[in-house]
Scaffold this motif. Sequence first.
Motif, PDB file in Angstrom:
ATOM      1  N   ASN A  48       0.837  -1.212   0.000  1.00  0.00           N
ATOM      2  CA  ASN A  48       0.000   0.000   0.000  1.00  0.00           C
ATOM      3  C   ASN A  48       0.866   1.253   0.000  1.00  0.00           C
ATOM      4  OD1 ASN A  48      -2.413  -1.390  -0.018  1.00  0.00           O
ATOM      5  ND2 ASN A  48      -2.663  -1.317   2.200  1.00  0.00           N
ATOM      6  N   TYR A  49       1.928   1.217   0.809  1.00  0.00           N
ATOM      7  CA  TYR A  49       2.856   2.349   0.865  1.00  0.00           C
ATOM      8  C   TYR A  49       3.483   2.594  -0.499  1.00  0.00           C
ATOM      9  CZ  TYR A  49       7.335   4.677   1.618  1.00  0.00           C
ATOM     10  OH  TYR A  49       8.419   5.500   1.516  1.00  0.00           O
ATOM     11  N   LEU A  50       4.002   1.536  -1.114  1.00  0.00           N
ATOM     12  CA  LEU A  50       4.653   1.686  -2.425  1.00  0.00           C
ATOM     13  C   LEU A  50       3.650   2.115  -3.502  1.00  0.00           C
ATOM     14  CD1 LEU A  50       7.041  -1.391  -2.345  1.00  0.00           C
ATOM     15  CD2 LEU A  50       7.637   1.024  -2.081  1.00  0.00           C
ATOM     16  N   ALA A  51       2.431   1.610  -3.432  1.00  0.00           N
ATOM     17  CA  ALA A  51       1.424   2.008  -4.416  1.00  0.00           C
ATOM     18  C   ALA A  51       1.086   3.485  -4.270  1.00  0.00           C
ATOM     19  CB  ALA A  51       0.172   1.147  -4.251  1.00  0.00           C
ATOM     20  N   GLU A  52       0.930   3.939  -3.038  1.00  0.00           N
ATOM     21  CA  GLU A  52       0.619   5.351  -2.824  1.00  0.00           C
ATOM     22  C   GLU A  52       1.804   6.235  -3.228  1.00  0.00           C
ATOM     23  OE1 GLU A  52      -1.019   8.327   0.657  1.00  0.00           O
ATOM     24  OE2 GLU A  52      -1.247   6.160   0.898  1.00  0.00           O
ATOM     25  N   LEU A  53       3.000   5.779  -2.925  1.00  0.00           N
ATOM     26  CA  LEU A  53       4.199   6.516  -3.301  1.00  0.00           C
ATOM     27  C   LEU A  53       4.296   6.635  -4.820  1.00  0.00           C
ATOM     28  CD1 LEU A  53       6.743   7.788  -1.998  1.00  0.00           C
ATOM     29  CD2 LEU A  53       7.878   5.598  -2.382  1.00  0.00           C
ATOM     30  N   SER A  54       4.072   5.543  -5.510  1.00  0.00           N
ATOM     31  CA  SER A  54       4.109   5.548  -6.973  1.00  0.00           C
ATOM     32  C   SER A  54       3.024   6.464  -7.545  1.00  0.00           C
ATOM     33  CB  SER A  54       3.912   4.115  -7.475  1.00  0.00           C
ATOM     34  OG  SER A  54       3.738   4.096  -8.861  1.00  0.00           O
ATOM     35  N   HIS A  55       1.828   6.383  -6.966  1.00  0.00           N
ATOM     36  CA  HIS A  55       0.720   7.219  -7.435  1.00  0.00           C
ATOM     37  C   HIS A  55       1.054   8.708  -7.273  1.00  0.00           C
ATOM     38  CE1 HIS A  55      -3.347   8.587  -8.194  1.00  0.00           C
ATOM     39  NE2 HIS A  55      -3.315   9.253  -7.045  1.00  0.00           N
ATOM     40  N   GLU A  56       1.577   9.080  -6.115  1.00  0.00           N
ATOM     41  CA  GLU A  56       1.913  10.488  -5.888  1.00  0.00           C
ATOM     42  C   GLU A  56       3.034  10.956  -6.807  1.00  0.00           C
ATOM     43  OE1 GLU A  56       2.322  12.174  -2.067  1.00  0.00           O
ATOM     44  OE2 GLU A  56       0.770  10.896  -1.192  1.00  0.00           O
ATOM     45  N   PHE A  57       4.045  10.101  -7.005  1.00  0.00           N
ATOM     46  CA  PHE A  57       5.148  10.483  -7.879  1.00  0.00           C
ATOM     47  C   PHE A  57       4.646  10.712  -9.306  1.00  0.00           C
ATOM     48  CE2 PHE A  57       8.610   9.653 -10.821  1.00  0.00           C
ATOM     49  CZ  PHE A  57       9.588  10.498 -10.327  1.00  0.00           C
ATOM     50  N   LEU A  58       3.842   9.752  -9.797  1.00  0.00           N
ATOM     51  CA  LEU A  58       3.338   9.887 -11.167  1.00  0.00           C
ATOM     52  C   LEU A  58       2.387  11.071 -11.295  1.00  0.00           C
ATOM     53  CD1 LEU A  58       2.808   6.159 -12.121  1.00  0.00           C
ATOM     54  CD2 LEU A  58       4.626   7.697 -12.894  1.00  0.00           C
ATOM     55  N   GLU A  59       1.641  11.341 -10.252  1.00  0.00           N
ATOM     56  CA  GLU A  59       0.714  12.468 -10.273  1.00  0.00           C
ATOM     57  C   GLU A  59       1.458  13.795 -10.362  1.00  0.00           C
ATOM     58  OE1 GLU A  59      -1.986  14.154  -6.844  1.00  0.00           O
ATOM     59  OE2 GLU A  59      -2.838  12.281  -7.618  1.00  0.00           O
ATOM     60  N   ASN A  60       2.594  13.901  -9.675  1.00  0.00           N
ATOM     61  CA  ASN A  60       3.321  15.165  -9.621  1.00  0.00           C
ATOM     62  C   ASN A  60       4.396  15.304 -10.694  1.00  0.00           C
ATOM     63  OD1 ASN A  60       1.896  16.103  -7.377  1.00  0.00           O
ATOM     64  ND2 ASN A  60       3.208  14.956  -5.997  1.00  0.00           N
ATOM     65  N   TYR A  61       4.984  14.200 -11.169  1.00  0.00           N
ATOM     66  CA  TYR A  61       6.167  14.298 -12.013  1.00  0.00           C
ATOM     67  C   TYR A  61       6.049  13.579 -13.357  1.00  0.00           C
ATOM     68  CZ  TYR A  61       8.279  15.940  -7.702  1.00  0.00           C
ATOM     69  OH  TYR A  61       8.569  16.646  -6.570  1.00  0.00           O
ATOM     70  N   THR A  62       4.884  13.149 -13.765  1.00  0.00           N
ATOM     71  CA  THR A  62       4.745  12.414 -15.027  1.00  0.00           C
ATOM     72  C   THR A  62       5.265  13.223 -16.206  1.00  0.00           C
ATOM     73  OG1 THR A  62       2.821  11.250 -14.188  1.00  0.00           O
ATOM     74  CG2 THR A  62       3.106  11.261 -16.558  1.00  0.00           C
ATOM     75  N   SER A  63       4.951  14.480 -16.238  1.00  0.00           N
ATOM     76  CA  SER A  63       5.366  15.304 -17.381  1.00  0.00           C
ATOM     77  C   SER A  63       6.873  15.575 -17.380  1.00  0.00           C
ATOM     78  CB  SER A  63       4.599  16.626 -17.379  1.00  0.00           C
ATOM     79  OG  SER A  63       4.897  17.353 -16.205  1.00  0.00           O
ATOM     80  N   GLN A  64       7.544  15.428 -16.246  1.00  0.00           N
ATOM     81  CA  GLN A  64       8.961  15.749 -16.149  1.00  0.00           C
ATOM     82  C   GLN A  64       9.869  14.521 -16.288  1.00  0.00           C
ATOM     83  OE1 GLN A  64       9.559  17.848 -12.514  1.00  0.00           O
ATOM     84  NE2 GLN A  64       7.805  19.204 -12.845  1.00  0.00           N
ATOM     85  N   ILE A  65       9.331  13.350 -16.341  1.00  0.00           N
ATOM     86  CA  ILE A  65      10.157  12.130 -16.382  1.00  0.00           C
ATOM     87  C   ILE A  65      11.012  12.095 -17.650  1.00  0.00           C
ATOM     88  CG2 ILE A  65      10.065   9.603 -16.573  1.00  0.00           C
ATOM     89  CD1 ILE A  65       7.696   9.647 -14.682  1.00  0.00           C
ATOM     90  N   ASP A  66      10.423  12.423 -18.791  1.00  0.00           N
ATOM     91  CA  ASP A  66      11.178  12.382 -20.049  1.00  0.00           C
ATOM     92  C   ASP A  66      12.278  13.450 -20.094  1.00  0.00           C
ATOM     93  OD1 ASP A  66       9.666  10.293 -20.961  1.00  0.00           O
ATOM     94  OD2 ASP A  66       8.202  11.582 -21.981  1.00  0.00           O
ATOM     95  N   GLN A  67      12.142  14.516 -19.337  1.00  0.00           N
ATOM     96  CA  GLN A  67      13.111  15.605 -19.353  1.00  0.00           C
ATOM     97  C   GLN A  67      14.207  15.436 -18.305  1.00  0.00           C
ATOM     98  OE1 GLN A  67      10.505  18.828 -18.585  1.00  0.00           O
ATOM     99  NE2 GLN A  67       9.378  18.600 -20.499  1.00  0.00           N
ATOM    100  N   ALA A  68      14.181  14.369 -17.542  1.00  0.00           N
ATOM    101  CA  ALA A  68      15.157  14.170 -16.460  1.00  0.00           C
ATOM    102  C   ALA A  68      16.508  13.789 -17.049  1.00  0.00           C
ATOM    103  CB  ALA A  68      14.668  13.084 -15.522  1.00  0.00           C
ATOM    104  N   HIS A  69      17.507  14.673 -16.805  1.00  0.00           N
ATOM    105  CA  HIS A  69      18.853  14.424 -17.310  1.00  0.00           C
ATOM    106  C   HIS A  69      19.848  14.316 -16.161  1.00  0.00           C
ATOM    107  CE1 HIS A  69      17.454  15.028 -21.355  1.00  0.00           C
ATOM    108  NE2 HIS A  69      16.919  16.188 -21.006  1.00  0.00           N
ATOM    109  N   ARG A  70      19.483  14.841 -15.017  1.00  0.00           N
ATOM    110  CA  ARG A  70      20.365  14.779 -13.857  1.00  0.00           C
ATOM    111  C   ARG A  70      19.932  13.620 -12.970  1.00  0.00           C
ATOM    112  NH1 ARG A  70      19.434  20.041 -10.889  1.00  0.00           N
ATOM    113  NH2 ARG A  70      17.357  19.458 -11.438  1.00  0.00           N
ATOM    114  N   PRO A  71      20.854  13.002 -12.267  1.00  0.00           N
ATOM    115  CA  PRO A  71      20.493  11.870 -11.406  1.00  0.00           C
ATOM    116  C   PRO A  71      19.580  12.252 -10.240  1.00  0.00           C
ATOM    117  CG  PRO A  71      22.891  12.012 -11.667  1.00  0.00           C
ATOM    118  CD  PRO A  71      22.291  13.191 -12.351  1.00  0.00           C
ATOM    119  N   TYR A  72      19.722  13.488  -9.734  1.00  0.00           N
ATOM    120  CA  TYR A  72      18.940  13.883  -8.565  1.00  0.00           C
ATOM    121  C   TYR A  72      17.919  14.958  -8.910  1.00  0.00           C
ATOM    122  CZ  TYR A  72      22.512  11.275  -6.163  1.00  0.00           C
ATOM    123  OH  TYR A  72      23.339  10.287  -5.753  1.00  0.00           O
TER     124      TYR A  72
END
Length: 148
Positions: A19-43
């Motif tokens: 449940n924790y991992l599912a909620e974590l994944s959901h929040e990450f995708l909700e906030n950063y889906t549009s930025q995933i393809d543009q990620a060039h730095r490791p952090y």
Amino acid sequence: SSGINAEYGGSFSKKLAFNYLAELSHEFLENYTSQIDQAHRPYMFIEFETRIGKLMRMYTDSRSPKQLNKINNELADVQRIMVQNIEDVIQRGEQLSVLDTKANNLSMMSQQYKKESHQLNFNAQQWKYVACGVGFVLLFLFLRYWVL
């Protein structure tokens, strides 16, 4: 979940970890889906670490409302399963009781059949002896009065 258990020193159920991992994944995708393809730095998503920490504290704090709701839901699931198991056992007990009654009735009926069959057999033997006796008496009378 072993990493979560090791990091926080508690016991974390598999269901709660998922449940924790599912909620974590959901929040990450909700906030950063549009930025995933543009990620060039490791952090690039380092600011999400604060949200990870908050979510982890929420899941590890047993007094949080969300944690209590999840525990209550798990307890309700366990209670539902136990009630179903008890109902199944009661139903099996009733079926066994009916089967026991039928077995007792069958045993009594077989004993009655055995007794009646012995009585009929005994009566049949008696009629054979009576018929033989009557035959000998008639033969004796015939020989005595008509032959002699």
